[in-house]
Design an enzyme around this catalytic site. Structure first.
Site, PDB file in Angstrom:
ATOM      1  N   ASP A   1       0.787  -1.233   0.000  1.00 47.29           N
ATOM      2  CA  ASP A   1       0.000   0.000   0.000  1.00 47.29           C
ATOM      3  C   ASP A   1       0.818   1.281   0.000  1.00 47.29           C
ATOM      4  O   ASP A   1       0.337   2.340   0.406  1.00 47.29           O
ATOM      5  CB  ASP A   1      -0.902  -0.004   1.237  1.00 47.29           C
ATOM      6  CG  ASP A   1      -0.107  -0.233   2.517  1.00 47.29           C
ATOM      7  OD1 ASP A   1       1.107   0.021   2.505  1.00 47.29           O
ATOM      8  OD2 ASP A   1      -0.700  -0.653   3.514  1.00 47.29           O
TER       9      ASP A   1
ATOM     10  N   GLU B   1      -0.084  -9.058  -1.178  1.00 53.51           N
ATOM     11  CA  GLU B   1      -0.740  -8.506   0.019  1.00 53.51           C
ATOM     12  C   GLU B   1      -1.953  -7.655  -0.392  1.00 53.51           C
ATOM     13  O   GLU B   1      -2.101  -6.490  -0.002  1.00 53.51           O
ATOM     14  CB  GLU B   1       0.233  -7.695   0.889  1.00 53.51           C
ATOM     15  CG  GLU B   1      -0.233  -7.534   2.323  1.00 53.51           C
ATOM     16  CD  GLU B   1       0.672  -6.645   3.179  1.00 53.51           C
ATOM     17  OE1 GLU B   1       0.611  -5.413   3.048  1.00 53.51           O
ATOM     18  OE2 GLU B   1       1.445  -7.223   3.957  1.00 53.51           O
TER      19      GLU B   1
ATOM     20  N   GLU C   1      -2.226   5.195   2.837  1.00 45.63           N
ATOM     21  CA  GLU C   1      -2.129   3.776   2.448  1.00 45.63           C
ATOM     22  C   GLU C   1      -3.471   3.154   2.051  1.00 45.63           C
ATOM     23  O   GLU C   1      -3.540   2.341   1.132  1.00 45.63           O
ATOM     24  CB  GLU C   1      -1.486   2.957   3.576  1.00 45.63           C
ATOM     25  CG  GLU C   1       0.005   3.211   3.756  1.00 45.63           C
ATOM     26  CD  GLU C   1       0.322   4.474   4.560  1.00 45.63           C
ATOM     27  OE1 GLU C   1      -0.609   5.098   5.108  1.00 45.63           O
ATOM     28  OE2 GLU C   1       1.508   4.848   4.638  1.00 45.63           O
TER      29      GLU C   1
ATOM     30  N   HIS D   1       5.780   5.596  12.716  1.00 54.25           N
ATOM     31  CA  HIS D   1       6.103   6.422  11.549  1.00 54.25           C
ATOM     32  C   HIS D   1       4.897   6.923  10.763  1.00 54.25           C
ATOM     33  O   HIS D   1       5.048   7.626   9.774  1.00 54.25           O
ATOM     34  CB  HIS D   1       6.978   5.619  10.577  1.00 54.25           C
ATOM     35  CG  HIS D   1       6.272   4.477   9.932  1.00 54.25           C
ATOM     36  ND1 HIS D   1       5.477   4.625   8.826  1.00 54.25           N
ATOM     37  CD2 HIS D   1       6.213   3.168  10.247  1.00 54.25           C
ATOM     38  CE1 HIS D   1       4.968   3.457   8.487  1.00 54.25           C
ATOM     39  NE2 HIS D   1       5.386   2.553   9.337  1.00 54.25           N
TER      40      HIS D   1
ATOM     41  N   ARG E   1       1.969   8.709   8.844  1.00 48.37           N
ATOM     42  CA  ARG E   1       1.722  10.125   8.519  1.00 48.37           C
ATOM     43  C   ARG E   1       0.547  10.711   9.299  1.00 48.37           C
ATOM     44  O   ARG E   1       0.571  11.869   9.699  1.00 48.37           O
ATOM     45  CB  ARG E   1       1.458  10.262   7.007  1.00 48.37           C
ATOM     46  CG  ARG E   1       2.731  10.444   6.191  1.00 48.37           C
ATOM     47  CD  ARG E   1       2.405  10.578   4.703  1.00 48.37           C
ATOM     48  NE  ARG E   1       3.459  11.243   3.968  1.00 48.37           N
ATOM     49  CZ  ARG E   1       4.600  10.682   3.581  1.00 48.37           C
ATOM     50  NH1 ARG E   1       4.838   9.418   3.874  1.00 48.37           N
ATOM     51  NH2 ARG E   1       5.495  11.376   2.908  1.00 48.37           N
TER      52      ARG E   1
ATOM     53  N   HIS F   1      12.491   5.900  13.179  1.00 47.03           N
ATOM     54  CA  HIS F   1      12.338   6.023  11.719  1.00 47.03           C
ATOM     55  C   HIS F   1      13.039   7.305  11.257  1.00 47.03           C
ATOM     56  O   HIS F   1      13.046   8.311  11.963  1.00 47.03           O
ATOM     57  CB  HIS F   1      10.841   6.077  11.410  1.00 47.03           C
ATOM     58  CG  HIS F   1      10.490   5.886   9.966  1.00 47.03           C
ATOM     59  ND1 HIS F   1      10.769   6.834   9.004  1.00 47.03           N
ATOM     60  CD2 HIS F   1       9.886   4.876   9.313  1.00 47.03           C
ATOM     61  CE1 HIS F   1      10.338   6.412   7.827  1.00 47.03           C
ATOM     62  NE2 HIS F   1       9.802   5.208   7.986  1.00 47.03           N
TER      63      HIS F   1
HETATM   64  C1  UD1 Z   1       6.573   5.022   3.785  1.00 47.66           C
HETATM   65  C2  UD1 Z   1       5.217   4.625   3.201  1.00 47.66           C
HETATM   66  C3  UD1 Z   1       4.410   3.882   4.246  1.00 47.66           C
HETATM   67  C4  UD1 Z   1       5.183   2.739   4.851  1.00 47.66           C
HETATM   68  C5  UD1 Z   1       6.521   3.249   5.366  1.00 47.66           C
HETATM   69  C6  UD1 Z   1       7.366   2.121   5.903  1.00 47.66           C
HETATM   70  C7  UD1 Z   1       4.069   6.059   1.561  1.00 47.66           C
HETATM   71  C8  UD1 Z   1       3.342   7.320   1.355  1.00 47.66           C
HETATM   72  N1  UD1 Z   1       4.493   5.829   2.826  1.00 47.66           N
HETATM   73  O1  UD1 Z   1       6.350   5.980   4.802  1.00 47.66           O
HETATM   74  O2  UD1 Z   1       3.218   3.385   3.647  1.00 47.66           O
HETATM   75  O3  UD1 Z   1       4.443   2.192   5.907  1.00 47.66           O
HETATM   76  O4  UD1 Z   1       7.231   3.872   4.296  1.00 47.66           O
HETATM   77  O5  UD1 Z   1       8.410   2.588   6.693  1.00 47.66           O
HETATM   78  O6  UD1 Z   1       4.293   5.317   0.655  1.00 47.66           O
HETATM   79  N2  UD1 Z   1      13.953   8.663   5.084  1.00 47.66           N
HETATM   80  C9  UD1 Z   1      15.319   8.598   4.995  1.00 47.66           C
HETATM   81  N3  UD1 Z   1      15.905   7.396   4.679  1.00 47.66           N
HETATM   82  C10 UD1 Z   1      15.191   6.259   4.478  1.00 47.66           C
HETATM   83  C11 UD1 Z   1      13.785   6.326   4.587  1.00 47.66           C
HETATM   84  C12 UD1 Z   1      13.186   7.540   4.865  1.00 47.66           C
HETATM   85  O7  UD1 Z   1      16.020   9.584   5.189  1.00 47.66           O
HETATM   86  O8  UD1 Z   1      15.774   5.199   4.187  1.00 47.66           O
HETATM   87  C13 UD1 Z   1      13.310   9.960   5.397  1.00 47.66           C
HETATM   88  C14 UD1 Z   1      13.397  10.955   4.212  1.00 47.66           C
HETATM   89  O9  UD1 Z   1      13.539  12.237   4.721  1.00 47.66           O
HETATM   90  C15 UD1 Z   1      12.022  10.779   3.551  1.00 47.66           C
HETATM   91  C16 UD1 Z   1      11.167  10.576   4.764  1.00 47.66           C
HETATM   92  O10 UD1 Z   1      11.924   9.763   5.658  1.00 47.66           O
HETATM   93  O11 UD1 Z   1      11.660  11.889   2.781  1.00 47.66           O
HETATM   94  C17 UD1 Z   1       9.807   9.981   4.531  1.00 47.66           C
HETATM   95  O12 UD1 Z   1       9.850   8.788   3.738  1.00 47.66           O
HETATM   96  P1  UD1 Z   1       8.488   8.312   3.017  1.00 47.66           P
HETATM   97  O13 UD1 Z   1       8.765   7.073   2.266  1.00 47.66           O
HETATM   98  O14 UD1 Z   1       7.875   9.447   2.289  1.00 47.66           O
HETATM   99  O15 UD1 Z   1       7.503   8.059   4.233  1.00 47.66           O
HETATM  100  P2  UD1 Z   1       7.488   6.927   5.322  1.00 47.66           P
HETATM  101  O16 UD1 Z   1       6.927   7.530   6.562  1.00 47.66           O
HETATM  102  O17 UD1 Z   1       8.789   6.276   5.389  1.00 47.66           O
HETATM  103  N1  UDP Z   2      11.916  -3.263  10.935  1.00 47.49           N
HETATM  104  C1  UDP Z   2      13.296  -3.274  10.777  1.00 47.49           C
HETATM  105  N2  UDP Z   2      14.052  -2.405  11.535  1.00 47.49           N
HETATM  106  C2  UDP Z   2      13.482  -1.523  12.407  1.00 47.49           C
HETATM  107  C3  UDP Z   2      12.067  -1.504  12.529  1.00 47.49           C
HETATM  108  C4  UDP Z   2      11.316  -2.390  11.770  1.00 47.49           C
HETATM  109  O1  UDP Z   2      13.842  -4.063   9.999  1.00 47.49           O
HETATM  110  O2  UDP Z   2      14.212  -0.765  13.067  1.00 47.49           O
HETATM  111  C5  UDP Z   2      11.114  -4.181  10.083  1.00 47.49           C
HETATM  112  C6  UDP Z   2      10.058  -4.986  10.810  1.00 47.49           C
HETATM  113  O3  UDP Z   2      10.565  -6.247  11.204  1.00 47.49           O
HETATM  114  C7  UDP Z   2       8.957  -5.114   9.768  1.00 47.49           C
HETATM  115  C8  UDP Z   2       9.102  -3.872   8.915  1.00 47.49           C
HETATM  116  O4  UDP Z   2      10.390  -3.351   9.188  1.00 47.49           O
HETATM  117  O5  UDP Z   2       9.157  -6.233   8.933  1.00 47.49           O
HETATM  118  C9  UDP Z   2       8.041  -2.866   9.214  1.00 47.49           C
HETATM  119  O6  UDP Z   2       8.349  -1.674   8.571  1.00 47.49           O
HETATM  120  P1  UDP Z   2       7.610  -0.310   8.912  1.00 47.49           P
HETATM  121  O7  UDP Z   2       7.090  -0.341  10.299  1.00 47.49           O
HETATM  122  O8  UDP Z   2       8.562   0.780   8.540  1.00 47.49           O
HETATM  123  O9  UDP Z   2       6.455  -0.259   7.818  1.00 47.49           O
HETATM  124  P2  UDP Z   2       4.942  -0.802   7.806  1.00 47.49           P
HETATM  125  O10 UDP Z   2       4.978  -2.261   8.061  1.00 47.49           O
HETATM  126  O11 UDP Z   2       4.189  -0.027   8.845  1.00 47.49           O
HETATM  127  O12 UDP Z   2       4.475  -0.464   6.436  1.00 47.49           O
END
Ligand code: UD1
Ligand code: UDP
Length: 407
Positions: free
Chosen positions: A117, A139, A153, A242, A244, A275
Site C-alpha cells: 500500500d 498482500e 495507504e 512512523h 503520517r 524512523h
Molecule cells: C513510507 C510509506 C508507508 C510505509 C513506510 C514504511 C508512503 C506514502 N508511505 O512511509 O506506507 O508504511 O514507508 O516505513 O508510501 N527517510 C530517509 N531514509 C530512508 C527512509 C526515509 O532519510 O531510508 C526519510 C526521508 O527524509 C524521507 C522521509 O523519511 O523523505 C519519509 O519517507 P516516506 O517514504 O515518504 O515516508 P514513510 O513515513 O517512510
Molecule cells: N523493521 C526493521 N528495523 C526496524 C524496525 C522495523 O527491519 O528498526 C522491520 C520490521 O521487522 C517489519 C518492517 O520493518 O518487517 C516494518 O516496517 P515499517 O514499520 O517501517 O512499515 P509498515 O509495516 O508499517 O508499512
C-alpha cells in the site's frame, strides 16, 4: 477465488500450459515492501527456465531499503533513486511515475509485481496500466474502510486493487474485502503473507548460525551504553512509529506516554529505533532524548530487529508489518493507531488497538507490565498469516497461469 492448496493447483495446472518465458518485473521502494517481496523474488529466481525476472527499486526509502536488500542478497536491475529529504506525496508520486515509464519501455515485462500500500506500489501499478501491462498485487485486499486512516495507504491499496489483474491475498478476510469491491473471484488467490516467509527465513538463519548471532549481538552491543546483555536479560519494551496520520499531535501524545512509562518503570528499558522521517525524528529526539532508560537508536537492520522482537516483553508500534510478525513470537502488541487493516492479529489476541491517546497508551501498558495473568492471555504464539509458504504459492500461480490470457 482460488485457495492455492493441492486440488486447486492441480486444476490450474491442467487449465493452463506454459511454453514461453514469462518476463516479470518486481517493483518496490520501502523497507517493508523489500522484506515482504524478498521471498517472492528468491522464489522466482528458482525457476530460470520459466521466468525472466528483473527487480526495480524506486528507493522511496534509501538507507532503510538498502539494509534489507543487502540481507536478502538482492541486486536490483533498476534503481530509480527517487528519495528526497522530507518528501511529500506529490514528490513520491510524480517521481515514481515518470521514472518507471522508462523502465517499462526498456524491459517490456509481461507482468509487473507490486506489494501492499505504499505510494511506490500504487504509482507503479498506474504506470503498468498506462503501458497496458497486467499487475500482480502481493498482500492484496487489506482494508480499514477509512481512506484517511492509514493515510495515504488505504487509498493506495484501493487504487492498486483497481489496477490489478492477479490479486494475492494473505487471508480469507482480505479476499472477502476484494469480493465486496466486485473484484473477479477467479483472479484472487489466498496465499498467506510473505512477511512470515521472511520472518522464518530470518529467525532460522539466526538460530542455526552462532557466528551470525554473535555478529548481531556485537552490533547491538555498540548501540547501548551498558551493552546489550543487560537489556536482553530484562523485560524491555520495543517501540516503533512512523505513520503520517500520527504526525504532529499524535506523535507528541505517543512520546509523552513513553516518557511517563519510562519514569514509572525506571528499571525497564524502552528501545526505540527511530524512523528516519524528519517528522518522526523531530518530536521523538526532542521529547525523549534525555531519558536514561529510553534508548533512541537508528533504524535497525532487519535481522537485529527480529532478534530484539523475539526477545522483548511487548511492543508499542503503529507499524503494519510488526502487527503481523509479533503474533508469531507471541509478543503482545499495543497498536498506536485508531484503525487496523489486520483484524486477524486482533482476533488472534496478541494485538490491541490503543490509538494515540496518551492516557490509553499508558493504562494499557501498565496493565501488561503489572498484571501477569492479563499479559499471559495476550502472549500466545499464533500465526494468522500463514506458515511461510506464501511466496511458493504465488510463484506456483505465476508458473501455471497463461499470461497471454491476462489482458
Ligand atoms: C513510507 C510509506 C508507508 C510505509 C513506510 C514504511 C508512503 C506514502 N508511505 O512511509 O506506507 O508504511 O514507508 O516505513 O508510501 N527517510 C530517509 N531514509 C530512508 C527512509 C526515509 O532519510 O531510508 C526519510 C526521508 O527524509 C524521507 C522521509 O523519511 O523523505 C519519509 O519517507 P516516506 O517514504 O515518504 O515516508 P514513510 O513515513 O517512510
Ligand atoms: N523493521 C526493521 N528495523 C526496524 C524496525 C522495523 O527491519 O528498526 C522491520 C520490521 O521487522 C517489519 C518492517 O520493518 O518487517 C516494518 O516496517 P515499517 O514499520 O517501517 O512499515 P509498515 O509495516 O508499517 O508499512
Amino acid at each position: 477465488m482460488l485457495i492455492t492448496t493441492g486440488f486447486n493447483f492441480i486444476r490450474l495446472a491442467r487449465l493452463y500450459s506454459i511454453t514461453y518465458m514469462k518476463k516479470i518485473l518486481s517493483i518496490f521502494g520501502t523497507r517493508p515492501e523489500a522484506i515482504k517481496m524478498a521471498p517472492v523474488i528468491k522464489e522466482l529466481e528458482r525457476h530460470p527456465d520459466s521466468f525472466e525476472t528483473r527487480v526495480c527499486i524506486t528507493a522511496q526509502h534509501r538507507e532503510m531499503l538498502d539494509q534489507v536488500i543487502a540481507i536478502f542478497n538482492i541486486t536490483p536491475h533498476y534503481d530509480l533513486n527517487i528519495m528526497q529529504p522530507n518528501q511529500d506525496l506529490f514528490d513520491i508520486s510524480s517521481r515514481v511515475l515518470l521514472k518507471i515509464r522508462e523502465v517499462l519501455k526498456d524491459f517490456q515485462p509481461d507482468l509487473v509485481l507490486v506489494h501492499g500500500d505504499t505510494t511506490t506500489s500504487s504509482m507503479a501499478a498506474l504506470a503498468a496500466f498506462y503501458h497496458q501491462i497486467p499487475v500482480g498485487h502481493v498482500e492484496a485486499g487489506l482494508r480499514t474502510g477509512n481512506i484517511y486512516s492509514p493515510f495515504p495507504e488505504e487509498m493506495n491499496r484501493k487504487m492498486t486493487s483497481a489496477l490489478t489483474t492477479l490479486h494475492f491475498s494473505p487471508t480469507q478476510n482480505a479476499c472477502q474485502n476484494l469480493i465486496l469491491e466486485n473484484i473477479n473471484p477467479k483472479r484472487i488467490f489466498i496465499t498467506g503473507n510473505t512477511v512470515i516467509d521472511a520472518l522464518l527465513i530470518a529467525s532460522k538463519k539466526i538460530s542455526q548460525d552462532k557466528e551470525l548471532e554473535n555478529k548481531i549481538t556485537f552490533e547491538l552491543d555498540k548501540l547501548f551504553k551498558d551493552g546489550v546483555q543487560s537489556i536482553l536479560s530484562s523485560n524491555f519494551i520495543l517501540i516503533t512509529g512512523h505513520r503520517r496520520e500520527n504526525f504532529g499531535a499524535g506523535f507528541v501524545q505517543i512520546c509523552e506516554a513513553i516518557k511517563e512509562l519510562a519514569c514509572k518503570y525506571p528499571n525497564n528499558h524502552f528501545i526505540y529505533p527511530v524512523h528516519l522521517n524528519p517528522n518522526v525524528q523531530g518530536p521523538v529526539y526532542s521529547l525523549l532524548g534525555n531519558m536514561a532508560n529510553v534508548h533512541l537508536i537508528s533504524p535497525l537492520s532487519y535481522l537485529p530487529f527480529i532478534y530484539l522482537l523475539e526477545r522483548c516483553y511487548f511492543v508499542l508500534t503503529d507499524s503494519g508489518g510488526i502487527q503481523e510478525e509479533a503474533p508469531s513470537f507471541g509478543k503482545p502488541v499495543l497498536v498506536m493507531r485508531e484503525t487496523t487493516e489486520r483484524p486477524e492479529a486482533v482476533d488472534a489476541g496478541t494485538v490491541r488497538l490503543v490509538g494515540t491517546d496518551k492516557t490509553k497508551i499508558v493504562l494499557e501498558s501498565i496493565r501488561l507490565m503489572d498484571d501477569s495473568k492479563y499479559y499471559n492471555s495476550l502472549a500466545t504464539a499464533h500465526n494468522p498469516y500463514g506458515e511461510g509458504k506464501a511466496a511458493e504459492r504465488i510463484v506456483t500461480v505465476l508458473l501455471q497461469i497463461n499470461f497471454k490470457e491476462l489482458k
